[in-house]
Design a protein around this motif. Sequence first.
Motif, PDB file in Angstrom:
ATOM      1  N   HIS A   1       0.834  -1.199   0.000  1.00 23.74           N
ATOM      2  CA  HIS A   1       0.000   0.000   0.000  1.00 23.74           C
ATOM      3  C   HIS A   1       0.874   1.256   0.000  1.00 23.74           C
ATOM      4  CE1 HIS A   1      -3.268   2.725   0.921  1.00 23.74           C
ATOM      5  NE2 HIS A   1      -2.623   3.136   2.003  1.00 23.74           N
ATOM      6  N   LEU A   2       1.958   1.238   0.775  1.00 22.89           N
ATOM      7  CA  LEU A   2       2.866   2.389   0.822  1.00 22.89           C
ATOM      8  C   LEU A   2       3.568   2.584  -0.511  1.00 22.89           C
ATOM      9  CD1 LEU A   2       4.435   1.918   4.358  1.00 22.89           C
ATOM     10  CD2 LEU A   2       2.754   3.617   3.667  1.00 22.89           C
ATOM     11  N   VAL A   3       3.974   1.494  -1.152  1.00 25.74           N
ATOM     12  CA  VAL A   3       4.635   1.592  -2.457  1.00 25.74           C
ATOM     13  C   VAL A   3       3.679   2.221  -3.470  1.00 25.74           C
ATOM     14  CG1 VAL A   3       5.600   0.263  -4.373  1.00 25.74           C
ATOM     15  CG2 VAL A   3       6.210  -0.327  -2.021  1.00 25.74           C
ATOM     16  N   LYS A   4       2.406   1.849  -3.429  1.00 25.79           N
ATOM     17  CA  LYS A   4       1.410   2.435  -4.343  1.00 25.79           C
ATOM     18  C   LYS A   4       1.258   3.932  -4.079  1.00 25.79           C
ATOM     19  CE  LYS A   4      -3.385   2.102  -5.758  1.00 25.79           C
ATOM     20  NZ  LYS A   4      -4.707   1.559  -5.467  1.00 25.79           N
ATOM     21  N   ARG A   5       1.229   4.318  -2.788  1.00 23.79           N
ATOM     22  CA  ARG A   5       1.092   5.729  -2.443  1.00 23.79           C
ATOM     23  C   ARG A   5       2.304   6.528  -2.896  1.00 23.79           C
ATOM     24  NH1 ARG A   5      -0.545   5.891   3.733  1.00 23.79           N
ATOM     25  NH2 ARG A   5       0.174   8.027   3.470  1.00 23.79           N
ATOM     26  N   ILE A   6       3.491   5.920  -2.843  1.00 22.60           N
ATOM     27  CA  ILE A   6       4.696   6.607  -3.296  1.00 22.60           C
ATOM     28  C   ILE A   6       4.596   6.889  -4.780  1.00 22.60           C
ATOM     29  CG2 ILE A   6       7.188   6.317  -3.676  1.00 22.60           C
ATOM     30  CD1 ILE A   6       7.202   4.799  -0.991  1.00 22.60           C
TER      31      ILE A   6
ATOM     32  N   GLU B   1       2.073   7.536  -6.325  1.00 18.28           N
ATOM     33  CA  GLU B   1       1.126   8.633  -6.507  1.00 18.28           C
ATOM     34  C   GLU B   1       1.691   9.964  -6.009  1.00 18.28           C
ATOM     35  OE1 GLU B   1      -2.192   7.179  -4.292  1.00 18.28           O
ATOM     36  OE2 GLU B   1      -2.719   5.674  -5.787  1.00 18.28           O
ATOM     37  N   GLY B   2       2.962   9.958  -5.582  1.00 17.07           N
ATOM     38  CA  GLY B   2       3.612  11.190  -5.154  1.00 17.07           C
ATOM     39  C   GLY B   2       3.342  11.572  -3.709  1.00 17.07           C
ATOM     40  N   ASP B   3       3.046  10.619  -2.876  1.00 19.99           N
ATOM     41  CA  ASP B   3       2.728  10.880  -1.469  1.00 19.99           C
ATOM     42  C   ASP B   3       4.009  10.873  -0.641  1.00 19.99           C
ATOM     43  OD1 ASP B   3       1.799  10.986   1.105  1.00 19.99           O
ATOM     44  OD2 ASP B   3       0.430   9.290   0.918  1.00 19.99           O
ATOM     45  N   SER B   4       4.438  12.060  -0.175  1.00 20.78           N
ATOM     46  CA  SER B   4       5.693  12.148   0.592  1.00 20.78           C
ATOM     47  C   SER B   4       5.556  11.495   1.966  1.00 20.78           C
ATOM     48  CB  SER B   4       6.135  13.600   0.740  1.00 20.78           C
ATOM     49  OG  SER B   4       5.182  14.326   1.481  1.00 20.78           O
ATOM     50  N   LYS B   5       4.351  11.506   2.531  1.00 20.68           N
ATOM     51  CA  LYS B   5       4.137  10.838   3.814  1.00 20.68           C
ATOM     52  C   LYS B   5       4.349   9.333   3.645  1.00 20.68           C
ATOM     53  CE  LYS B   5       0.915  10.143   7.586  1.00 20.68           C
ATOM     54  NZ  LYS B   5      -0.472  10.210   8.018  1.00 20.68           N
ATOM     55  N   GLY B   6       3.933   8.815   2.494  1.00 21.01           N
ATOM     56  CA  GLY B   6       4.131   7.395   2.203  1.00 21.01           C
ATOM     57  C   GLY B   6       5.600   7.036   2.136  1.00 21.01           C
ATOM     58  N   VAL B   7       6.422   7.935   1.607  1.00 18.81           N
ATOM     59  CA  VAL B   7       7.868   7.696   1.533  1.00 18.81           C
ATOM     60  C   VAL B   7       8.441   7.580   2.937  1.00 18.81           C
ATOM     61  CG1 VAL B   7      10.089   8.694   0.853  1.00 18.81           C
ATOM     62  CG2 VAL B   7       8.142   8.839  -0.700  1.00 18.81           C
ATOM     63  N   SER B   8       8.058   8.480   3.812  1.00 18.99           N
ATOM     64  CA  SER B   8       8.548   8.465   5.188  1.00 18.99           C
ATOM     65  C   SER B   8       8.115   7.189   5.915  1.00 18.99           C
ATOM     66  CB  SER B   8       8.028   9.692   5.931  1.00 18.99           C
ATOM     67  OG  SER B   8       8.418   9.654   7.278  1.00 18.99           O
ATOM     68  N   GLU B   9       6.847   6.804   5.717  1.00 17.76           N
ATOM     69  CA  GLU B   9       6.351   5.587   6.355  1.00 17.76           C
ATOM     70  C   GLU B   9       7.071   4.357   5.814  1.00 17.76           C
ATOM     71  OE1 GLU B   9       2.085   5.211   6.256  1.00 17.76           O
ATOM     72  OE2 GLU B   9       1.824   7.299   6.830  1.00 17.76           O
ATOM     73  N   LEU B  10       7.346   4.349   4.517  1.00 14.29           N
ATOM     74  CA  LEU B  10       8.056   3.220   3.920  1.00 14.29           C
ATOM     75  C   LEU B  10       9.481   3.136   4.458  1.00 14.29           C
ATOM     76  CD1 LEU B  10       8.050   0.851   1.963  1.00 14.29           C
ATOM     77  CD2 LEU B  10       8.755   2.428   0.158  1.00 14.29           C
ATOM     78  N   GLN B  11      10.139   4.280   4.591  1.00 13.56           N
ATOM     79  CA  GLN B  11      11.496   4.293   5.151  1.00 13.56           C
ATOM     80  C   GLN B  11      11.504   3.751   6.571  1.00 13.56           C
ATOM     81  OE1 GLN B  11      12.485   8.432   4.556  1.00 13.56           O
ATOM     82  NE2 GLN B  11      13.742   7.971   2.744  1.00 13.56           N
ATOM     83  N   ASP B  12      10.530   4.184   7.377  1.00  9.80           N
ATOM     84  CA  ASP B  12      10.434   3.687   8.750  1.00  9.80           C
ATOM     85  C   ASP B  12      10.190   2.182   8.769  1.00  9.80           C
ATOM     86  OD1 ASP B  12      10.816   6.259   9.688  1.00  9.80           O
ATOM     87  OD2 ASP B  12       8.690   6.618  10.104  1.00  9.80           O
TER      88      ASP B  12
ATOM     89  N   LYS C   1      13.392   0.355   7.829  1.00  4.77           N
ATOM     90  CA  LYS C   1      14.344   0.362   8.942  1.00  4.77           C
ATOM     91  C   LYS C   1      13.977  -0.716   9.956  1.00  4.77           C
ATOM     92  CE  LYS C   1      15.658   5.227   8.666  1.00  4.77           C
ATOM     93  NZ  LYS C   1      15.567   6.558   9.298  1.00  4.77           N
ATOM     94  N   GLU C   2      12.685  -0.825  10.240  1.00  8.08           N
ATOM     95  CA  GLU C   2      12.235  -1.841  11.196  1.00  8.08           C
ATOM     96  C   GLU C   2      12.469  -3.247  10.646  1.00  8.08           C
ATOM     97  OE1 GLU C   2      10.933  -3.551  14.629  1.00  8.08           O
ATOM     98  OE2 GLU C   2      11.447  -1.460  14.267  1.00  8.08           O
ATOM     99  N   VAL C   3      12.209  -3.453   9.365  1.00  7.19           N
ATOM    100  CA  VAL C   3      12.461  -4.758   8.752  1.00  7.19           C
ATOM    101  C   VAL C   3      13.940  -5.104   8.855  1.00  7.19           C
ATOM    102  CG1 VAL C   3      12.519  -5.999   6.544  1.00  7.19           C
ATOM    103  CG2 VAL C   3      10.463  -4.742   7.206  1.00  7.19           C
ATOM    104  N   LEU C   4      14.812  -4.158   8.548  1.00  6.57           N
ATOM    105  CA  LEU C   4      16.254  -4.402   8.633  1.00  6.57           C
ATOM    106  C   LEU C   4      16.676  -4.711  10.068  1.00  6.57           C
ATOM    107  CD1 LEU C   4      17.603  -1.683   6.178  1.00  6.57           C
ATOM    108  CD2 LEU C   4      17.519  -4.169   5.828  1.00  6.57           C
ATOM    109  N   HIS C   5      16.099  -4.003  11.025  1.00  4.73           N
ATOM    110  CA  HIS C   5      16.407  -4.260  12.431  1.00  4.73           C
ATOM    111  C   HIS C   5      16.002  -5.691  12.803  1.00  4.73           C
ATOM    112  CE1 HIS C   5      16.773  -3.707  16.743  1.00  4.73           C
ATOM    113  NE2 HIS C   5      15.519  -4.098  16.881  1.00  4.73           N
TER     114      HIS C   5
END
Length: 98
Positions: A3-8, A10-21, A24-28
């Motif tokens: 869902h976040l990838v789809k929002r990205i 569409e140009g959703d900057s909030k989606g980019v931030s959520e995806l990055q977070d 990071k959690e997945v990598l942790h």
Amino acid sequence: MQHLVKRIGEGDSKGVSELQDSLKEVLHQVDRCREITQNLLDFARRKEPVYQEVNVNKLIEDLSRLVEKEAILSHIEIRRDFQQDLPSCTRMRPLFGR
């Protein structure tokens, strides 16, 4: 995350931030799984015990820090008054943990 990838897209900057977070959690969590797996493999191999010198004061300090928050919540005061000239001792290094 799809869902976040789809929002990205569409140009959703909030989606980019959520995806990055999320990434990071997945990598942790991947790092945690790697460490747990390595510890299990080490345990299964039954290595010879490894002994190490340890400073008794530092060991007690480290262990007291593990329970310090719980002690505070239970209104327990931990007093640290160490004798500085204690000799070091030998202990077996733990298989797991820190």
